[in-house]
Motif scaffolding. Structure first.
Motif, PDB file in Angstrom:
ATOM      1  N   ALA A  94       0.835  -1.205   0.000  1.00  0.00           N
ATOM      2  CA  ALA A  94       0.000   0.000   0.000  1.00  0.00           C
ATOM      3  C   ALA A  94       0.867   1.251   0.000  1.00  0.00           C
ATOM      4  CB  ALA A  94      -0.942   0.001   1.196  1.00  0.00           C
ATOM      5  N   ARG A  95       1.895   1.262   0.812  1.00  0.00           N
ATOM      6  CA  ARG A  95       2.784   2.432   0.840  1.00  0.00           C
ATOM      7  C   ARG A  95       3.428   2.643  -0.537  1.00  0.00           C
ATOM      8  NH1 ARG A  95       3.715   0.334   6.077  1.00  0.00           N
ATOM      9  NH2 ARG A  95       5.645  -0.714   5.452  1.00  0.00           N
ATOM     10  N   ARG A  96       3.827   1.553  -1.190  1.00  0.00           N
ATOM     11  CA  ARG A  96       4.456   1.661  -2.514  1.00  0.00           C
ATOM     12  C   ARG A  96       3.455   2.159  -3.558  1.00  0.00           C
ATOM     13  NH1 ARG A  96       5.173  -3.362  -3.700  1.00  0.00           N
ATOM     14  NH2 ARG A  96       3.581  -3.380  -5.264  1.00  0.00           N
ATOM     15  N   ILE A  97       2.245   1.605  -3.551  1.00  0.00           N
ATOM     16  CA  ILE A  97       1.238   2.010  -4.536  1.00  0.00           C
ATOM     17  C   ILE A  97       0.853   3.473  -4.339  1.00  0.00           C
ATOM     18  CG2 ILE A  97      -1.194   1.675  -5.227  1.00  0.00           C
ATOM     19  CD1 ILE A  97       0.786  -0.389  -6.434  1.00  0.00           C
ATOM     20  N   VAL A  98       0.649   3.885  -3.100  1.00  0.00           N
ATOM     21  CA  VAL A  98       0.294   5.283  -2.833  1.00  0.00           C
ATOM     22  C   VAL A  98       1.404   6.217  -3.314  1.00  0.00           C
ATOM     23  CG1 VAL A  98      -0.146   6.976  -0.999  1.00  0.00           C
ATOM     24  CG2 VAL A  98      -1.308   4.748  -0.957  1.00  0.00           C
ATOM     25  N   ALA A  99       2.643   5.833  -3.095  1.00  0.00           N
ATOM     26  CA  ALA A  99       3.780   6.685  -3.468  1.00  0.00           C
ATOM     27  C   ALA A  99       4.109   6.619  -4.959  1.00  0.00           C
ATOM     28  CB  ALA A  99       5.013   6.299  -2.659  1.00  0.00           C
ATOM     29  N   GLU A 100       4.025   5.438  -5.558  1.00  0.00           N
ATOM     30  CA  GLU A 100       4.552   5.238  -6.915  1.00  0.00           C
ATOM     31  C   GLU A 100       3.528   4.839  -7.957  1.00  0.00           C
ATOM     32  OE1 GLU A 100       7.793   2.448  -6.619  1.00  0.00           O
ATOM     33  OE2 GLU A 100       8.564   3.451  -4.820  1.00  0.00           O
ATOM     34  N   GLY A 101       2.395   4.298  -7.550  1.00  0.00           N
ATOM     35  CA  GLY A 101       1.379   3.889  -8.502  1.00  0.00           C
ATOM     36  C   GLY A 101       1.590   2.492  -9.044  1.00  0.00           C
ATOM     37  N   TYR A 102       0.884   2.219 -10.124  1.00  0.00           N
ATOM     38  CA  TYR A 102       0.813   0.877 -10.697  1.00  0.00           C
ATOM     39  C   TYR A 102       1.705   0.659 -11.916  1.00  0.00           C
ATOM     40  CZ  TYR A 102      -3.224   0.074  -7.749  1.00  0.00           C
ATOM     41  OH  TYR A 102      -4.043  -0.086  -6.662  1.00  0.00           O
ATOM     42  N   LEU A 103       2.347   1.694 -12.403  1.00  0.00           N
ATOM     43  CA  LEU A 103       3.033   1.569 -13.691  1.00  0.00           C
ATOM     44  C   LEU A 103       4.289   0.717 -13.660  1.00  0.00           C
ATOM     45  CD1 LEU A 103       2.514   5.149 -15.130  1.00  0.00           C
ATOM     46  CD2 LEU A 103       1.182   3.064 -15.540  1.00  0.00           C
ATOM     47  N   GLY A 104       4.915   0.531 -12.532  1.00  0.00           N
ATOM     48  CA  GLY A 104       6.149  -0.238 -12.483  1.00  0.00           C
ATOM     49  C   GLY A 104       6.000  -1.658 -11.983  1.00  0.00           C
ATOM     50  N   LEU A 105       4.785  -2.188 -11.925  1.00  0.00           N
ATOM     51  CA  LEU A 105       4.586  -3.502 -11.310  1.00  0.00           C
ATOM     52  C   LEU A 105       5.261  -4.649 -12.052  1.00  0.00           C
ATOM     53  CD1 LEU A 105       0.938  -3.359  -9.981  1.00  0.00           C
ATOM     54  CD2 LEU A 105       3.071  -3.122  -8.733  1.00  0.00           C
ATOM     55  N   GLY A 106       5.513  -4.536 -13.332  1.00  0.00           N
ATOM     56  CA  GLY A 106       6.158  -5.610 -14.070  1.00  0.00           C
ATOM     57  C   GLY A 106       7.661  -5.441 -14.154  1.00  0.00           C
ATOM     58  N   ARG A 107       8.193  -4.526 -13.380  1.00  0.00           N
ATOM     59  CA  ARG A 107       9.631  -4.225 -13.450  1.00  0.00           C
ATOM     60  C   ARG A 107      10.373  -4.852 -12.270  1.00  0.00           C
ATOM     61  NH1 ARG A 107      10.670  -0.575 -17.300  1.00  0.00           N
ATOM     62  NH2 ARG A 107       8.967   0.658 -18.047  1.00  0.00           N
ATOM     63  N   GLY A 108      11.610  -5.144 -12.515  1.00  0.00           N
ATOM     64  CA  GLY A 108      12.474  -5.660 -11.460  1.00  0.00           C
ATOM     65  C   GLY A 108      12.887  -4.555 -10.516  1.00  0.00           C
ATOM     66  N   ALA A 109      13.629  -4.918  -9.502  1.00  0.00           N
ATOM     67  CA  ALA A 109      14.038  -3.958  -8.469  1.00  0.00           C
ATOM     68  C   ALA A 109      14.885  -2.827  -9.036  1.00  0.00           C
ATOM     69  CB  ALA A 109      14.805  -4.684  -7.363  1.00  0.00           C
ATOM     70  N   ASN A 110      15.628  -3.103 -10.114  1.00  0.00           N
ATOM     71  CA  ASN A 110      16.478  -2.056 -10.699  1.00  0.00           C
ATOM     72  C   ASN A 110      15.770  -1.283 -11.818  1.00  0.00           C
ATOM     73  OD1 ASN A 110      16.370  -3.851 -12.800  1.00  0.00           O
ATOM     74  ND2 ASN A 110      18.568  -4.234 -12.898  1.00  0.00           N
ATOM     75  N   GLY A 111      14.466  -1.535 -11.995  1.00  0.00           N
ATOM     76  CA  GLY A 111      13.689  -0.810 -13.001  1.00  0.00           C
ATOM     77  C   GLY A 111      13.648  -1.509 -14.342  1.00  0.00           C
ATOM     78  N   SER A 112      14.425  -2.598 -14.523  1.00  0.00           N
ATOM     79  CA  SER A 112      14.410  -3.305 -15.798  1.00  0.00           C
ATOM     80  C   SER A 112      13.229  -4.254 -15.847  1.00  0.00           C
ATOM     81  CB  SER A 112      15.707  -4.083 -15.972  1.00  0.00           C
ATOM     82  OG  SER A 112      15.810  -5.089 -14.975  1.00  0.00           O
ATOM     83  N   GLN A 113      12.786  -4.532 -17.046  1.00  0.00           N
ATOM     84  CA  GLN A 113      11.720  -5.525 -17.209  1.00  0.00           C
ATOM     85  C   GLN A 113      12.269  -6.889 -16.821  1.00  0.00           C
ATOM     86  OE1 GLN A 113       8.509  -5.065 -18.094  1.00  0.00           O
ATOM     87  NE2 GLN A 113       8.715  -2.883 -18.436  1.00  0.00           N
ATOM     88  N   THR A 114      11.462  -7.652 -16.109  1.00  0.00           N
ATOM     89  CA  THR A 114      11.892  -9.011 -15.727  1.00  0.00           C
ATOM     90  C   THR A 114      11.106 -10.046 -16.484  1.00  0.00           C
ATOM     91  OG1 THR A 114      10.345  -9.017 -13.882  1.00  0.00           O
ATOM     92  CG2 THR A 114      12.601  -8.333 -13.408  1.00  0.00           C
TER      93      THR A 114
END
Length: 191
Positions: A171-191
């Motif tokens: 919840a804290r992550r979604i409130v702060a960052e939203g849904y757009l990065g959910l398919g990304r790895g920890a470093n921002g790359s697609q996994t």
């Protein structure tokens, strides 16, 4: 364990839809964009109210992961927090929500049953209570989308997080960052 091999995705770290999105970032992008628009884009319904609609539909579909996730996301964005979300999920008719929101949740519940269960009377009542055309539209689309998300998560038998802390962190992550990065790895790359 999911019904399919999610390859290098650790379901204990990425339960429910998060693991599926990491497994298939090609579909995660459009699904994340849809969630972002429906639940966070500018709207006369607050993000917390829209998350409550998602949680309500997911609860009616008995999709534990989505209900618990979106209940936490709603609670994090509503002044009344978890107590209100729990009351709505337990009994909409007795929950202390504004009548307009109750009417929209009734429409969402009808969509969960069948799109054809949304009656002119349900829509008329929502309008009488001040719901706009966009709010009615978005309620129907949120409910329909969450029927799809719920079937995606449960249809592939994904793991449900047992620890409530998982949902609070999400919840804290979604409130702060939203849904757009959910398919990304920890470093921002697609996994």
């Amino acid at each position: 364990m999911a019904h399919i091999d999610l390859e290098d995705v650790d379901e204990s770290l990425f339960p429910g839809i998060t693991g599926l999105m990491r497994y298939r970032p090609e579909t995660a992008g459009p699904l994340g964009e849809l969630a972002e628009v429906l639940l966070r884009a500018p709207n006369s319904l607050s993000p917390g109210e829209r998350e409550l609609i998602a949680a309500y539909v997911s609860g009616r579909n008995r999709c534990t992961f989505c209900c618990d996730s979106h209940a936490a996301f709603a609670a994090a964005q509503l002044d009344e927090g978890t107590a209100l979300v729990d009351r709505v999920l337990a009994d909409l008719e007795l929950a202390p929500v504004p009548e307009k929101l109750r009417a929209l949740l009734r429409i969402a519940g009808a969509v969960q049953e069948s799109g054809r269960a949304v009656t002119p009377d349900l829509v008329r009542r929502a309008r009488e209570l001040g719901a706009t055309e966009v709010e009615i539209h978005d309620t129907v689309l949120i409910a329909a989308a969450f029927c799809m998300f719920n079937r995606y998560v449960d249809g592939l038998g994904t793991l449900v997080a047992d620890d409530p802390e998982h949902y609070e962190v999400a919840a804290r992550r979604i409130v702060a960052e939203g849904y757009l990065g959910l398919g990304r790895g920890a470093n921002g790359s697609q996994t």
